[in-house]
Design a protein around this motif. Structure first.
Motif, PDB file in Angstrom:
ATOM      1  N   PHE A 113     -76.748  -2.995 -20.467  1.00  0.00           N
ATOM      2  CA  PHE A 113     -76.456  -2.135 -21.627  1.00  0.00           C
ATOM      3  C   PHE A 113     -77.379  -0.930 -21.725  1.00  0.00           C
ATOM      4  O   PHE A 113     -77.293  -0.145 -22.641  1.00  0.00           O
ATOM      5  N   MET A 154     -91.994   0.842 -25.970  1.00  0.00           N
ATOM      6  CA  MET A 154     -90.590   0.417 -25.997  1.00  0.00           C
ATOM      7  C   MET A 154     -89.683   1.500 -25.454  1.00  0.00           C
ATOM      8  O   MET A 154     -88.477   1.479 -25.670  1.00  0.00           O
ATOM      9  N   GLY A 155     -90.271   2.483 -24.805  1.00  0.00           N
ATOM     10  CA  GLY A 155     -89.450   3.517 -24.182  1.00  0.00           C
ATOM     11  C   GLY A 155     -88.950   3.023 -22.837  1.00  0.00           C
ATOM     12  O   GLY A 155     -88.881   1.819 -22.597  1.00  0.00           O
ATOM     13  N   GLY A 157     -88.647   1.904 -19.040  1.00  0.00           N
ATOM     14  CA  GLY A 157     -89.536   1.207 -18.120  1.00  0.00           C
ATOM     15  C   GLY A 157     -89.915  -0.180 -18.596  1.00  0.00           C
ATOM     16  O   GLY A 157     -89.730  -0.524 -19.762  1.00  0.00           O
ATOM     17  N   GLU A 158     -90.440  -0.966 -17.681  1.00  0.00           N
ATOM     18  CA  GLU A 158     -90.889  -2.323 -18.007  1.00  0.00           C
ATOM     19  C   GLU A 158     -92.414  -2.343 -17.978  1.00  0.00           C
ATOM     20  O   GLU A 158     -93.019  -2.299 -16.897  1.00  0.00           O
ATOM     21  N   SER A 189     -93.267  -4.258 -25.501  1.00  0.00           N
ATOM     22  CA  SER A 189     -91.972  -4.944 -25.416  1.00  0.00           C
ATOM     23  C   SER A 189     -91.613  -5.218 -23.963  1.00  0.00           C
ATOM     24  O   SER A 189     -91.640  -4.325 -23.123  1.00  0.00           O
ATOM     25  N   THR A 190     -91.286  -6.469 -23.676  1.00  0.00           N
ATOM     26  CA  THR A 190     -90.945  -6.836 -22.297  1.00  0.00           C
ATOM     27  C   THR A 190     -89.571  -7.501 -22.221  1.00  0.00           C
ATOM     28  O   THR A 190     -89.135  -8.140 -23.177  1.00  0.00           O
ATOM     29  N   CYS A 191     -88.946  -7.341 -21.067  1.00  0.00           N
ATOM     30  CA  CYS A 191     -87.676  -8.030 -20.837  1.00  0.00           C
ATOM     31  C   CYS A 191     -87.908  -9.492 -20.471  1.00  0.00           C
ATOM     32  O   CYS A 191     -86.967 -10.241 -20.277  1.00  0.00           O
ATOM     33  N   SER A 212     -87.454  -8.795 -25.340  1.00  0.00           N
ATOM     34  CA  SER A 212     -86.038  -8.447 -25.390  1.00  0.00           C
ATOM     35  C   SER A 212     -85.241  -9.658 -24.928  1.00  0.00           C
ATOM     36  O   SER A 212     -85.220  -9.984 -23.749  1.00  0.00           O
ATOM     37  N   HIS A 214     -81.784 -10.853 -26.324  1.00  0.00           N
ATOM     38  CA  HIS A 214     -80.398 -10.351 -26.235  1.00  0.00           C
ATOM     39  C   HIS A 214     -79.301 -11.366 -25.938  1.00  0.00           C
ATOM     40  O   HIS A 214     -78.123 -11.079 -26.135  1.00  0.00           O
ATOM     41  N   GLU A 254     -86.240  -9.186 -29.792  1.00  0.00           N
ATOM     42  CA  GLU A 254     -85.214  -8.175 -29.987  1.00  0.00           C
ATOM     43  C   GLU A 254     -83.888  -8.758 -29.507  1.00  0.00           C
ATOM     44  O   GLU A 254     -83.817  -9.394 -28.448  1.00  0.00           O
ATOM     45  N   ILE A 256     -80.041  -7.416 -29.166  1.00  0.00           N
ATOM     46  CA  ILE A 256     -79.014  -6.378 -29.301  1.00  0.00           C
ATOM     47  C   ILE A 256     -77.707  -7.041 -29.658  1.00  0.00           C
ATOM     48  O   ILE A 256     -77.337  -8.047 -29.050  1.00  0.00           O
ATOM     49  N   VAL A 287     -76.104  -2.385 -30.952  1.00  0.00           N
ATOM     50  CA  VAL A 287     -76.279  -1.635 -29.707  1.00  0.00           C
ATOM     51  C   VAL A 287     -75.975  -0.149 -29.903  1.00  0.00           C
ATOM     52  O   VAL A 287     -75.080   0.220 -30.663  1.00  0.00           O
ATOM     53  N   ASN A 288     -76.755   0.683 -29.239  1.00  0.00           N
ATOM     54  CA  ASN A 288     -76.417   2.095 -29.151  1.00  0.00           C
ATOM     55  C   ASN A 288     -75.424   2.198 -28.010  1.00  0.00           C
ATOM     56  O   ASN A 288     -75.805   1.991 -26.856  1.00  0.00           O
ATOM     57  N   CYS A 331     -83.063   3.951 -25.499  1.00  0.00           N
ATOM     58  CA  CYS A 331     -83.695   4.004 -24.182  1.00  0.00           C
ATOM     59  C   CYS A 331     -82.984   4.811 -23.132  1.00  0.00           C
ATOM     60  O   CYS A 331     -81.893   4.493 -22.719  1.00  0.00           O
TER      61      CYS A 331
END
Ligand code: SAH
Length: 345
Positions: A113, A154-155, A157-158, A189-191, A212, A214, A254, A256, A287-288, A331
């Protein structure tokens, strides 16, 4: 460059040690990045500094600047000296100003996403490149006698895949003679890169952790976030809980909301089950929509309903306040649009 190191280097150049503190003051208190303007240094010293050092914040170029219509959010697209473009966002909350920084140029995580990984090579940002994102805004706030009081990574990248630079930058910003931002006002913030979470725990700093999540069905999460294959989400939740216990900071998950994909009552029930008795809260993010990917936002009723299931299970949850939707603040969306433009031209 750390202050102590600057002092040593200056001494080697034949300058007085106290000049280091003066330079720090110009750079990090006054946001003056041009040596020529450092008026309490002699002309010769200024010239010598100019020949010896470079200040990255002076070299990044703002290629786009977008203000949201409510005036509360500003997004910039910055060009780095090597031609890479990165995004940073300033948000004006009632409690102060937050800056959202990117940790990498592009991203390699391939979340379905997300627009960050749509184009281009990935490279880690340096400490200076992360600081510069804070200081483009700090420089501007200065004129209103305001300052950046929060930083969220939170921009694009990981962050956990660029661990040393990200945490190096946060520790640098924390210093009283730099931006004096408390660790409790910083969030990473991490995935779900588990070794990164453990390493962060090892630092022993009260920096906030956001995960994140989701999705809470294994197959679905792998489909949305391929990282789930290497680091299955139940293990990520366990690592995050460990972090919460050791840092005393509540973890933010987080989530989404994607219409008809992860927004059912059953999903909310499952999510509540996973987070029950954890030091955790949930941030629901409608979601955006990214046109390239075909994801849609659930209706307001569905969002309310999802939230109410969590609340019924006493899981602290909020729907993310939307800021900057009209300026592509999700993002990588601005960067992606820019890269697309460049291809067309
Ligand atoms: N890689 C880190 C930090 C960057 S992403 C991470 O995954 O957490 C920051 C947040 O924006 C993540 O929660 C990410 O999943 C979310 N995000 C990405 N694309 C989005 C979109 N189209 N709409 C809403 N949130 C999005």
């Amino acid at each position: 460059m750390p202050l102590l190191q600057l002092q040593t280097v200056l001494a080697e150049m034949g300058l007085k040690k106290f000049r280091a503190k003066q330079i720090y003051d110009w750079l990090y208190q006054k946001s003056v990045f041009d040596f020529a303007q450092m008026s309490n240094l002699s002309k010769t010293e200024r010239q010598l500094l100019k020949e010896t050092f470079s200040v990255l914040s002076a070299e990044v170029r703002i290629i786009r600047k977008l203000d949201s219509s409510d005036g509360l959010t500003q997004k910039v697209l910055l060009e780095l000296p090597d031609g890479n473009a990165i995004e940073a966002v300033l948000m004006h909350h009632d409690y102060g100003y937050s800056v959202c920084v990117s940790s990498q140029a592009g991203c390699d995580m391939h979340c379905a996403f997300c627009a960050s990984g749509l184009q281009g090579a990935v490279r880690n940002l340096t400490v200076a490149e992360i600081l510069a994102q804070v200081y483009v805004f700090q420089m501007q706030l200065q004129q209103q006698n305001e300052r950046v009081s929060r930083v969220v990574v939170m921009g694009s990248g990981e962050p956990m895949l660029n661990f040393d630079a990200v945490f190096g930058a946060l520790q640098f910003l924390h210093q009283p003679d730099v931006a004096n931002i408390g660790y409790r006002n910083m969030t990473v913030s991490t995935c779900g890169i588990i070794p990164g979470i453990k390493k962060m725990q090892g630092l022993g700093l009260p920096i906030n952790l956001a995960v994140s999540l989701h999705a809470v069905r294994n197959e679905l999460r792998t489909e949305l976030m391929p990282v789930n294959q290497g680091f299955p989400f139940p293990d990520v939740i366990a690592a995050a809980e460990e972090y919460a216990k050791s840092s005393g900071r509540q973890v933010t998950y987080e989530y989404i909301l994607l219409a008809d994909i992860n927004d059912s009552d059953r999903d909310a029930e499952l999510l509540a089950e996973y987070l029950r008795y954890k030091q955790a809260s949930v941030n629901l993010i409608p979601v955006n929509p990214v046109p390239e990917k075909g994801f849609f936002r659930p209706g307001a009723k569905r969002i309310e309903r999802f939230l109410s299931v969590l609340q019924r299970h006493r899981i602290p949850a909020t729907v993310r306040k939307e800021m900057g939707k009209d300026i592509n603040a999700a993002c990588g969306q601005l960067r992606a649009a820019f890269a697309k433009d460049k291809q067309i031209r």
